[in-house]
Design a protein around this motif. Structure first.
Motif, PDB file in Angstrom:
ATOM      1  N   LEU A  77       0.973  -1.198  -0.041  1.00  0.00           N
ATOM      2  CA  LEU A  77       0.014   0.128  -0.067  1.00  0.00           C
ATOM      3  C   LEU A  77       0.678   1.312  -0.058  1.00  0.00           C
ATOM      4  CD1 LEU A  77      -2.601  -1.105   2.933  1.00  0.00           C
ATOM      5  CD2 LEU A  77      -2.449  -1.823   0.460  1.00  0.00           C
ATOM      6  N   TYR A  78       0.704   1.943  -0.927  1.00  0.00           N
ATOM      7  CA  TYR A  78       1.589   3.376  -1.148  1.00  0.00           C
ATOM      8  C   TYR A  78       0.941   4.411  -2.053  1.00  0.00           C
ATOM      9  CZ  TYR A  78       5.641   6.019  -1.761  1.00  0.00           C
ATOM     10  OH  TYR A  78       6.657   7.220  -1.830  1.00  0.00           O
ATOM     11  N   LYS A  79       0.646   5.349  -1.161  1.00  0.00           N
ATOM     12  CA  LYS A  79       0.323   6.631  -1.986  1.00  0.00           C
ATOM     13  C   LYS A  79      -0.962   6.538  -2.758  1.00  0.00           C
ATOM     14  CE  LYS A  79       3.501   9.495  -0.471  1.00  0.00           C
ATOM     15  NZ  LYS A  79       3.226  10.889   0.421  1.00  0.00           N
ATOM     16  N   GLY A  80      -1.909   5.845  -2.227  1.00  0.00           N
ATOM     17  CA  GLY A  80      -3.363   5.642  -3.137  1.00  0.00           C
ATOM     18  C   GLY A  80      -3.237   4.574  -3.988  1.00  0.00           C
ATOM     19  N   ARG A  81      -2.355   3.570  -4.245  1.00  0.00           N
ATOM     20  CA  ARG A  81      -2.476   2.260  -4.765  1.00  0.00           C
ATOM     21  C   ARG A  81      -1.958   1.329  -4.034  1.00  0.00           C
ATOM     22  NH1 ARG A  81       1.605  -0.068  -8.550  1.00  0.00           N
ATOM     23  NH2 ARG A  81       0.708  -0.832 -10.293  1.00  0.00           N
ATOM     24  N   ALA A  82      -2.473   0.163  -4.696  1.00  0.00           N
ATOM     25  CA  ALA A  82      -2.207  -1.054  -4.116  1.00  0.00           C
ATOM     26  C   ALA A  82      -1.752  -1.921  -4.987  1.00  0.00           C
ATOM     27  CB  ALA A  82      -3.360  -1.741  -3.354  1.00  0.00           C
ATOM     28  N   SER A  83      -0.542  -2.645  -4.859  1.00  0.00           N
ATOM     29  CA  SER A  83       0.048  -3.405  -5.915  1.00  0.00           C
ATOM     30  C   SER A  83       0.399  -4.842  -5.166  1.00  0.00           C
ATOM     31  CB  SER A  83       1.356  -2.893  -6.458  1.00  0.00           C
ATOM     32  OG  SER A  83       2.352  -2.644  -5.428  1.00  0.00           O
ATOM     33  N   VAL A  84       0.379  -6.004  -5.854  1.00  0.00           N
ATOM     34  CA  VAL A  84       0.481  -7.223  -5.412  1.00  0.00           C
ATOM     35  C   VAL A  84       1.974  -7.342  -5.234  1.00  0.00           C
ATOM     36  CG1 VAL A  84       0.437  -9.688  -5.925  1.00  0.00           C
ATOM     37  CG2 VAL A  84      -1.318  -8.085  -6.579  1.00  0.00           C
ATOM     38  N   ALA A  85       2.429  -7.948  -4.002  1.00  0.00           N
ATOM     39  CA  ALA A  85       3.974  -8.042  -3.672  1.00  0.00           C
ATOM     40  C   ALA A  85       4.487  -9.607  -3.637  1.00  0.00           C
ATOM     41  CB  ALA A  85       4.265  -7.386  -2.334  1.00  0.00           C
ATOM     42  N   ALA A  86       3.580 -10.321  -3.383  1.00  0.00           N
ATOM     43  CA  ALA A  86       3.840 -11.593  -3.138  1.00  0.00           C
ATOM     44  C   ALA A  86       2.456 -12.436  -3.189  1.00  0.00           C
ATOM     45  CB  ALA A  86       4.594 -12.027  -1.830  1.00  0.00           C
ATOM     46  N   ARG A  87       2.577 -13.707  -3.616  1.00  0.00           N
ATOM     47  CA  ARG A  87       1.459 -14.581  -3.682  1.00  0.00           C
ATOM     48  C   ARG A  87       1.900 -16.124  -3.321  1.00  0.00           C
ATOM     49  NH1 ARG A  87       3.166 -11.748  -7.908  1.00  0.00           N
ATOM     50  NH2 ARG A  87       1.965 -10.514  -9.215  1.00  0.00           N
ATOM     51  N   ARG A  88       0.708 -16.655  -2.588  1.00  0.00           N
ATOM     52  CA  ARG A  88       1.030 -18.007  -2.038  1.00  0.00           C
ATOM     53  C   ARG A  88      -0.341 -18.807  -2.346  1.00  0.00           C
ATOM     54  NH1 ARG A  88      -0.048 -20.610   2.336  1.00  0.00           N
ATOM     55  NH2 ARG A  88      -0.459 -18.591   3.457  1.00  0.00           N
ATOM     56  N   ALA A  89      -0.337 -20.009  -2.486  1.00  0.00           N
ATOM     57  CA  ALA A  89      -1.424 -21.084  -2.610  1.00  0.00           C
ATOM     58  C   ALA A  89      -1.015 -22.368  -2.193  1.00  0.00           C
ATOM     59  CB  ALA A  89      -2.192 -20.670  -3.934  1.00  0.00           C
ATOM     60  N   GLU A  90      -2.006 -23.051  -1.620  1.00  0.00           N
ATOM     61  CA  GLU A  90      -1.774 -24.387  -1.484  1.00  0.00           C
ATOM     62  C   GLU A  90      -1.960 -25.235  -2.772  1.00  0.00           C
ATOM     63  OE1 GLU A  90      -4.617 -25.764   1.500  1.00  0.00           O
ATOM     64  OE2 GLU A  90      -3.830 -24.245   2.965  1.00  0.00           O
ATOM     65  N   ARG A  91      -2.788 -24.859  -3.439  1.00  0.00           N
ATOM     66  CA  ARG A  91      -2.804 -25.549  -4.804  1.00  0.00           C
ATOM     67  C   ARG A  91      -2.706 -24.696  -6.121  1.00  0.00           C
ATOM     68  NH1 ARG A  91      -5.966 -30.407  -4.193  1.00  0.00           N
ATOM     69  NH2 ARG A  91      -6.556 -31.019  -2.386  1.00  0.00           N
ATOM     70  N   ALA A  92      -1.474 -23.992  -6.021  1.00  0.00           N
ATOM     71  CA  ALA A  92      -1.290 -23.200  -7.184  1.00  0.00           C
ATOM     72  C   ALA A  92      -1.125 -23.841  -8.427  1.00  0.00           C
ATOM     73  CB  ALA A  92       0.144 -22.474  -6.691  1.00  0.00           C
ATOM     74  N   LEU A  93      -1.799 -23.206  -9.413  1.00  0.00           N
ATOM     75  CA  LEU A  93      -1.533 -23.842 -10.700  1.00  0.00           C
ATOM     76  C   LEU A  93      -0.272 -23.319 -11.332  1.00  0.00           C
ATOM     77  CD1 LEU A  93      -5.246 -23.876 -12.070  1.00  0.00           C
ATOM     78  CD2 LEU A  93      -4.014 -25.591 -10.906  1.00  0.00           C
ATOM     79  N   TYR A  94       0.457 -22.450 -10.811  1.00  0.00           N
ATOM     80  CA  TYR A  94       1.731 -21.895 -11.412  1.00  0.00           C
ATOM     81  C   TYR A  94       2.581 -22.930 -11.120  1.00  0.00           C
ATOM     82  CZ  TYR A  94       6.006 -19.135 -11.741  1.00  0.00           C
ATOM     83  OH  TYR A  94       7.308 -18.689 -11.838  1.00  0.00           O
ATOM     84  N   ARG A  95       3.298 -23.511 -11.905  1.00  0.00           N
ATOM     85  CA  ARG A  95       4.400 -24.552 -11.426  1.00  0.00           C
ATOM     86  C   ARG A  95       5.619 -24.039 -12.385  1.00  0.00           C
ATOM     87  NH1 ARG A  95       2.076 -27.004  -7.943  1.00  0.00           N
ATOM     88  NH2 ARG A  95       3.703 -28.748  -8.106  1.00  0.00           N
ATOM     89  N   HIS A  96       6.619 -23.892 -11.317  1.00  0.00           N
ATOM     90  CA  HIS A  96       8.068 -23.310 -11.557  1.00  0.00           C
ATOM     91  C   HIS A  96       8.760 -24.202 -12.604  1.00  0.00           C
ATOM     92  CE1 HIS A  96      12.270 -22.577 -11.029  1.00  0.00           C
ATOM     93  NE2 HIS A  96      11.869 -21.471 -11.293  1.00  0.00           N
ATOM     94  N   GLU A  97       8.528 -25.414 -12.563  1.00  0.00           N
ATOM     95  CA  GLU A  97       9.214 -26.522 -13.489  1.00  0.00           C
ATOM     96  C   GLU A  97       8.748 -26.432 -14.786  1.00  0.00           C
ATOM     97  OE1 GLU A  97       5.883 -29.219 -11.037  1.00  0.00           O
ATOM     98  OE2 GLU A  97       7.398 -27.325 -10.798  1.00  0.00           O
TER      99      GLU A  97
END
Length: 399
Positions: free
Chosen positions: A345-365
Motif C-alpha cells: 500500500l503506497y500513495k493511493g495505490r495497492a500492488s501485489v507484492a507476493a502470492r502463495r496458494a496451497e494448490r497453485a496452478l503456477y508450476r515453476h518447473e
C-alpha cells in the motif's frame, strides 16, 4: 390482519428518513411508527440516531445489530464474485438494502405492523431494492414511500423537518447525503451534482488524499480459505474485524476513493462518490488468488458472470433466481481458492507484492528456462499445427 396505520420505517438518521417521521404521521395518517435502524457497521453514530428518531416523533426507535451478518452473508459472497458495478463500485450500499428489507419485514411482524416505509426518492436505486425485497418476502405488507410523494428539494426537506423542531444535521448550503456502513461510504447531492466541481477534502472521511499518505509503504497479507477472507498477516480474524482493519489500512494510504458517473436502475445517470478501502483491497487480493488457483477457461467464463452478479445486486434482485444461480456457479469455483496475497500500500495505490496458494496452478518447473524445466518443447510444433488448422482451412477456402 395488521393495520397499515402501524408502520415500520427504515431509518438512517439522514435528511429524508428524518423528515419521513412527521410526514408519515401528519400527512399520511400513520398512528404508530417504529423507526428501525440497521447497524451495518456505522459505528458510534447509531445511538444518537436512535434518539433522533424519538425526538422526531417515532413511537419506538430501535437499532438491530446486523453487521456480522452483513459482511458474512452479503459482503463476502460479493467478494467471491469480484463484484464491481460498472467496473468500479463494490456495491457497499447496494448490498445493505436486501438485508435492511429483510429486517423491515421481521420488525413489521414483531410489532404487528401492516406497512413498512422508507425514505428513498423516486429517482434513486434504493426504492427498487427495498420495494422488491419486501414484496418478495411478504406481499401483504403495504409499502409507504413519502419521498416519492412529496415534491421537496433537499433544502425544503430540511425546512420541513425544522417546522417540527427537528434540527438539520447538514447545512442547506452543503446538503450532502451520506450512506455509511462497514463496507463503505457513499456521498451524493449538493455540489456533487455539478460535474465541473472537484470534491474538496471535507467530503471525504475514511481516506486520506494520496499526496498526504505516508512516505513509507505498508504491507498487508490477506489470507483466504475457499474464497473467504479469514486472516490478515497470518492472524485469523472474524469478518467485521478483518474489514475494519483493512478500512483503516487502506484509508491511511489514500486507497479506496471513487468518483464515478453511475447508471441508475431507473435510467438516469448520477454522480456518486464512494470510499471503500477495505472491500476494494479484498477484491484485488481475491482476484489475484483466483489467477493463481483457477484455470484459464474458468476465469474467462467467470469474468462476464462477475459483471452480471454486480448488475443483479445493483438492480435490487438479491432475492431473485439469477443471483442464486450466479452464487451457485461462483461457489463451485472457490473450492481451491485458498492461500495468501501480500499487498503493498503506497500513495493511493495497492500492488501485489507476493502470492502463495496451497494448490497453485503456477508450476515453476513448467515455466522456467533453467535446467530443471520439465516442459516438453518438442510437442509445440504439433500443437501449433492442430491449433491453427481451422484458420488455415478458412484462408484456403476464402483467401
Amino acid at each position: 390482519m395488521a393495520s397499515a396505520k402501524r408502520v415500520v420505517l427504515a431509518y438512517s438518521g439522514g435528511v429524508d428518513t428524518t423528515a419521513c417521521i412527521p410526514y408519515l404521521r401528519h400527512e399520511m395518517g400513520c398512528e404508530f411508527i417504529v423507526a428501525m435502524a440497521a447497524d451495518l457497521g456505522q459505528g458510534d453514530e447509531l445511538e444518537p440516531i436512535r434518539q433522533k428518531a424519538l425526538h422526531a416523533g417515532a413511537d419506538v426507535s430501535l437499532v438491530v445489530d446486523a453487521k456480522e451478518r452483513f459482511v458474512r452473508e452479503y459482503g463476502f459472497p460479493a467478494v467471491k464474485a469480484n463484484a464491481l458495478y460498472d467496473g468500479q463500485y463494490p456495491l457497499s450500499s447496494a448490498l445493505g438494502r436486501p438485508l435492511i428489507g429483510d429486517l423491515l419485514v421481521e420488525t413489521a411482524h414483531a410489532y404487528e405492523c401492516g406497512a413498512v416505509a422508507h425514505g428513498c426518492t423516486g429517482k434513486g436505486n434504493d426504492q427498487v431494492r427495498l420495494d422488491l425485497t419486501v414484496a418478495l418476502l411478504d406481499s401483504g405488507l403495504k409499502i409507504l414511500a413519502p419521498a416519492r410523494e412529496w415534491s421537496f428539494s433537499r433544502a425544503e426537506t430540511i425546512a420541513y423537518s425544522e417546522k417540527f423542531g427537528i434540527a438539520g444535521h447538514v447545512s442547506k448550503e452543503k446538503p450532502w447525503a451520506i450512506d455509511l456502513n462497514i463496507l463503505g461510504r457513499n456521498v451524493e447531492a449538493g455540489l456533487i451534482e455539478d460535474l465541473t466541481w472537484e470534491p474538496t477534502e471535507e467530503v471525504w472521511a475514511l481516506t486520506r488524499p494520496a499526496e498526504e499518505a505516508p512516505d513509507t509503504p505498508e504491507y498487508v497479507a490477506i489470507g483466504f480459505e475457499a474464497g473467504v477472507p479469514v486472516a490478515l498477516d497470518g492472524v485469523p480474524l472474524g469478518p467485521t474485524a478483518l474489514v475494519e482493519q483493512l478500512n483503516t489500512l487502506g484509508g491511511r494510504h489514500g486507497i479506496g476513493r471513487i468518483d464515478m458517473l453511475e447508471n441508475r436502475v431507473v435510467g438516469v445517470k448520477s454522480r456518486e462518490l464512494y470510499e471503500a478501502p477495505g472491500v476494494l483491497l479484498l477484491i484485488q487480493a481475491h482476484r489475484e488468488l483466483e489467477q493463481l488457483t483457477l484455470p484459464a477457461d474458468v476465469l474467462a467464463h467467470k469474468l462476464p458472470l462477475e459483471a452480471a452478479y454486480a448488475r443483479t445486486v445493483y438492480d435490487g434482485l438479491w432475492h431473485g433466481p439469477l443471483r442464486a444461480a450466479l452464487d451457485a456457479f461462483v461457489e463451485s469455483t472457490q473450492r481451491h481458492v485458498t492461500g495468501e496475497i501480500r499487498l503493498k500500500l503506497y500513495k493511493g495505490r495497492a500492488s501485489v507484492a507476493a502470492r502463495r496458494a496451497e494448490r497453485a496452478l503456477y508450476r515453476h518447473e513448467l515455466v522456467t528456462y533453467g535446467p530443471e524445466c520439465t516442459f516438453d518443447q518438442s510437442s509445440a510444433e504439433g500443437f501449433i499445427d492442430i491449433f491453427g488448422l481451422p484458420s488455415r482451412v478458412w484462408n484456403a477456402v476464402n483467401g
